[in-house]
Design a protein around this motif. Structure first.
Motif, mmCIF file in Angstrom:
data_model
loop_
_atom_site.group_PDB
_atom_site.id
_atom_site.type_symbol
_atom_site.label_atom_id
_atom_site.label_comp_id
_atom_site.label_asym_id
_atom_site.label_seq_id
_atom_site.Cartn_x
_atom_site.Cartn_y
_atom_site.Cartn_z
ATOM 1 N N TRP A 110 0.820 -1.213 0.000
ATOM 2 C CA TRP A 110 0.000 0.000 0.000
ATOM 3 C C TRP A 110 0.852 1.259 0.000
ATOM 4 O O TRP A 110 0.427 2.307 -0.505
ATOM 5 N N PHE A 111 2.030 1.191 0.601
ATOM 6 C CA PHE A 111 2.884 2.380 0.717
ATOM 7 C C PHE A 111 4.274 2.085 0.151
ATOM 8 O O PHE A 111 5.255 2.001 0.883
ATOM 9 N N PRO A 112 4.384 1.941 -1.190
ATOM 10 C CA PRO A 112 5.652 1.576 -1.823
ATOM 11 C C PRO A 112 6.629 2.755 -1.891
ATOM 12 O O PRO A 112 6.240 3.918 -1.764
ATOM 13 N N ASP A 239 7.082 10.422 7.513
ATOM 14 C CA ASP A 239 8.100 10.619 8.545
ATOM 15 C C ASP A 239 8.741 9.294 8.961
ATOM 16 O O ASP A 239 9.956 9.211 9.173
ATOM 17 N N MET A 240 7.920 8.247 9.103
ATOM 18 C CA MET A 240 8.462 6.952 9.513
ATOM 19 C C MET A 240 9.358 6.360 8.422
ATOM 20 O O MET A 240 10.407 5.779 8.702
ATOM 21 N N LYS A 241 8.935 6.505 7.174
ATOM 22 C CA LYS A 241 9.763 6.035 6.065
ATOM 23 C C LYS A 241 11.049 6.855 5.989
ATOM 24 O O LYS A 241 12.141 6.313 5.751
ATOM 25 N N ASN A 242 10.925 8.155 6.190
ATOM 26 C CA ASN A 242 12.069 9.067 6.158
ATOM 27 C C ASN A 242 13.065 8.708 7.262
ATOM 28 O O ASN A 242 14.264 8.536 7.026
ATOM 29 N N ASN A 243 12.562 8.571 8.475
ATOM 30 C CA ASN A 243 13.418 8.257 9.608
ATOM 31 C C ASN A 243 14.102 6.910 9.415
ATOM 32 O O ASN A 243 15.298 6.750 9.700
ATOM 33 N N GLY A 244 13.346 5.935 8.926
ATOM 34 C CA GLY A 244 13.920 4.622 8.693
ATOM 35 C C GLY A 244 14.988 4.642 7.621
ATOM 36 O O GLY A 244 16.002 3.936 7.722
ATOM 37 N N ALA A 245 14.780 5.455 6.575
ATOM 38 C CA ALA A 245 15.773 5.547 5.503
ATOM 39 C C ALA A 245 17.080 6.133 6.016
ATOM 40 O O ALA A 245 18.163 5.683 5.631
ATOM 41 N N VAL A 246 16.979 7.133 6.883
ATOM 42 C CA VAL A 246 18.183 7.741 7.458
ATOM 43 C C VAL A 246 18.954 6.717 8.290
ATOM 44 O O VAL A 246 20.186 6.642 8.246
ATOM 45 N N CYS A 247 18.220 5.922 9.061
ATOM 46 C CA CYS A 247 18.846 4.950 9.971
ATOM 47 C C CYS A 247 19.106 3.600 9.311
ATOM 48 O O CYS A 247 19.640 2.695 9.974
ATOM 49 N N SER A 248 18.709 3.464 8.035
ATOM 50 C CA SER A 248 18.840 2.187 7.316
ATOM 51 C C SER A 248 18.082 1.070 8.029
ATOM 52 O O SER A 248 18.577 -0.054 8.183
ATOM 53 N N LYS A 249 16.860 1.387 8.477
ATOM 54 C CA LYS A 249 16.002 0.407 9.135
ATOM 55 C C LYS A 249 14.585 0.520 8.586
ATOM 56 O O LYS A 249 14.219 1.547 8.007
ATOM 57 N N PHE A 251 11.068 0.672 9.909
ATOM 58 C CA PHE A 251 10.232 0.804 11.100
ATOM 59 C C PHE A 251 8.794 0.370 10.841
ATOM 60 O O PHE A 251 8.022 0.217 11.784
ATOM 61 N N PHE A 252 8.410 0.188 9.555
ATOM 62 C CA PHE A 252 7.109 -0.399 9.265
ATOM 63 C C PHE A 252 7.079 -1.851 9.732
ATOM 64 O O PHE A 252 6.044 -2.380 10.111
ATOM 65 N N GLU A 253 8.246 -2.496 9.678
ATOM 66 C CA GLU A 253 8.345 -3.895 10.082
ATOM 67 C C GLU A 253 8.616 -4.038 11.569
ATOM 68 O O GLU A 253 8.015 -4.863 12.248
ATOM 69 N N ASN A 254 9.537 -3.261 12.081
ATOM 70 C CA ASN A 254 9.883 -3.316 13.507
ATOM 71 C C ASN A 254 10.198 -1.902 14.001
ATOM 72 O O ASN A 254 11.125 -1.282 13.492
ATOM 73 N N PRO A 255 9.378 -1.363 14.895
ATOM 74 C CA PRO A 255 8.390 -2.020 15.748
ATOM 75 C C PRO A 255 7.024 -2.229 15.102
ATOM 76 O O PRO A 255 6.149 -2.835 15.691
#
Length: 408
Positions: A110-112, A239-249, A251-255
């Motif tokens: 849904w959010f590619p 924001d969650m996708k952005n933050n995860g991209a910066v951290c190379s994680k 966050f949609f998956e964990n947590p």
């Protein structure tokens, strides 16, 4: 293992990054600044507790709610405003439970990246004119004095960021703000009158009054304020996708998206109880992560504690508010630019095939709508942000436009 001094400096740096925007919202709306800081700190700690302490996010006052907050406070009063904010947080909680029922594959489908990447870019690009205005530049005017101060601050931050084997490389923003503040004093751009008259401790009379006011839940305030969460939840995804991209994680998956939405909702409900503005994740602090490359969530929790302490210290709040606007403009210019580049990185790492016309149309339209379209009125009290419209458009196009090559 970082020393306590380094951790403290990194935490203070995050506080400075979020301070301007978080304080601006209550100033515009008419709520106590002290409670905005208190709500931001408490909300951030709640968010971290719900998200298992692994998402390096700071939460602060949301700009999206400003129009309805002004109307609610003017026409209905503080009690109903607090009730409406709590109801808005409850909407987040309800949607978090809906996200819990979705699998990670469904959420990613849904959010590619082809949609979220350009949305992140649009967030940065849309914020850059604000940074330029703070720095003294606009299409209508140019304040050379302000531009000079912003330029000095920006130059210091960039130079410090490139230093090797130096403690200051970890805190380029904090050091640049310090230098900018000193230069601002020398240029006569700092007014310390409010600092001299401010009390050392306390929320102030307005703060205590707002804190003690019990929330009132009325249909009119709920219908006025709660629908705005449909906009901010879309921004939350970016924001969650952005933050995860910066951290190379991821966050949609964990947590999990359900936990981040729940954390945002509980933080907003806490803000409603305390008398502060609704909370949201902050792009400014994601920019700090991109600059420092220090992603330890513990630092954000320390920053939250510092924000709470600042809420009870009128003199320190007044001192930070005395920072010349061009100093924050110079800092923000780089932070917002980095956010734009993070969105480009999301597209690049997803391996988007740009030889497929479909993969050009979708990000192009999402980028244009997200950057240049805003404030579409739905009713007299509700407008849709460009980020919301861009995500909806992107998701629609991604579902309907045919594939000519294998999906990435």
């Amino acid at each position: 293992m970082m020393s306590k001094l380094r951790v403290l400096c990194l935490s203070v740096q995050h506080v400075f990054a979020m301070f301007g925007a978080t304080v601006l919202v209550p100033l515009v709306v008419g709520l106590p600044t002290s409670l905005a800081l208190l709500s931001a700190g408490v909300g951030t700690l709640l968010f971290h507790s719900v998200t298992k302490g692994i998402v390096p996010c700071f939460l602060g006052s949301s700009f999206a709610f400003i129009p309805v907050f002004i109307i609610a406070l003017r026409d209905y009063g503080l009690a109903e405003l607090k009730g409406g904010i709590i109801a808005a947080g409850l909407v987040y909680v309800l949607f978090s439970q809906l996200a819990r029922l979705m699998s990670q594959q469904q959420i990613k489908a849904w959010f590619p990246s082809i949609v979220i990447g350009p949305v992140i870019m649009s967030i940065g690009l849309k914020l850059i004119p604000t940074a330029l205005s703070m720095a003294g530049y606009s299409a209508q005017s140019l304040d050379y004095k302000s531009v000079f101060l912003a330029g000095v601050t920006l130059a210091v931050m960039i130079i410090i960021s490139f230093l090797q084997h130096s403690f200051f490389r970890l805190v380029p923003i904090l050091f640049a703000i310090f230098v900018g503040y000193i230069v601002g004093i020398c240029m006569g751009m700092v007014n310390l009158d409010a600092v001299k008259s401010a009390a050392w401790f306390g929320l102030g009379s307005e703060g205590w009054t707002a804190l003690k006011t019990m929330p009132s839940f009325t249909l009119r305030s709920i219908l006025l304020i709660a629908p705005v969460t449909l906009v901010t939840m879309m921004e939350h995804l970016g924001d969650m996708k952005n933050n995860g991209a910066v951290c190379s994680k991821d966050f949609f998956e964990n947590p999990g998206l359900h936990r981040t939405l729940l954390g945002d909702g509980l933080a907003t409900m806490a803000a409603g109880l305390l008398g502060g503005p609704a909370n949201t994740t902050y792009s400014e602090n994601t920019g700090v992560l991109a600059v420092t490359k220090v992603y330890d969530p513990k630092i954000l929790r320390y920053a939250a504690v510092i924000a709470i302490l600042l809420g009870f210290s009128g003199k320190i709040v007044a001192m930070i508010q005395s920072l010349p606007l061009p100093v924050m403009g110079g800092i923000s210019l780089l932070l917002f630019s980095l956010i734009t580049m993070v969105g480009l990185r999301v597209l690049f790492e997803a391996g988007i095939d740009l030889s497929d016309f479909r993969n050009i149309v979708i990000p192009a339209l999402v980028l244009v709508v997200g950057t240049f379209v805003d404030g579409i009125p739905v009713s007299s009290t509700l407008t849709l942000s460009g980020s919301f419209l861009a995500i909806v458009l992107g998701l629609f196009l991604n579902l309907t436009l045919p594939h000519h090559t294998a999906a990435k």
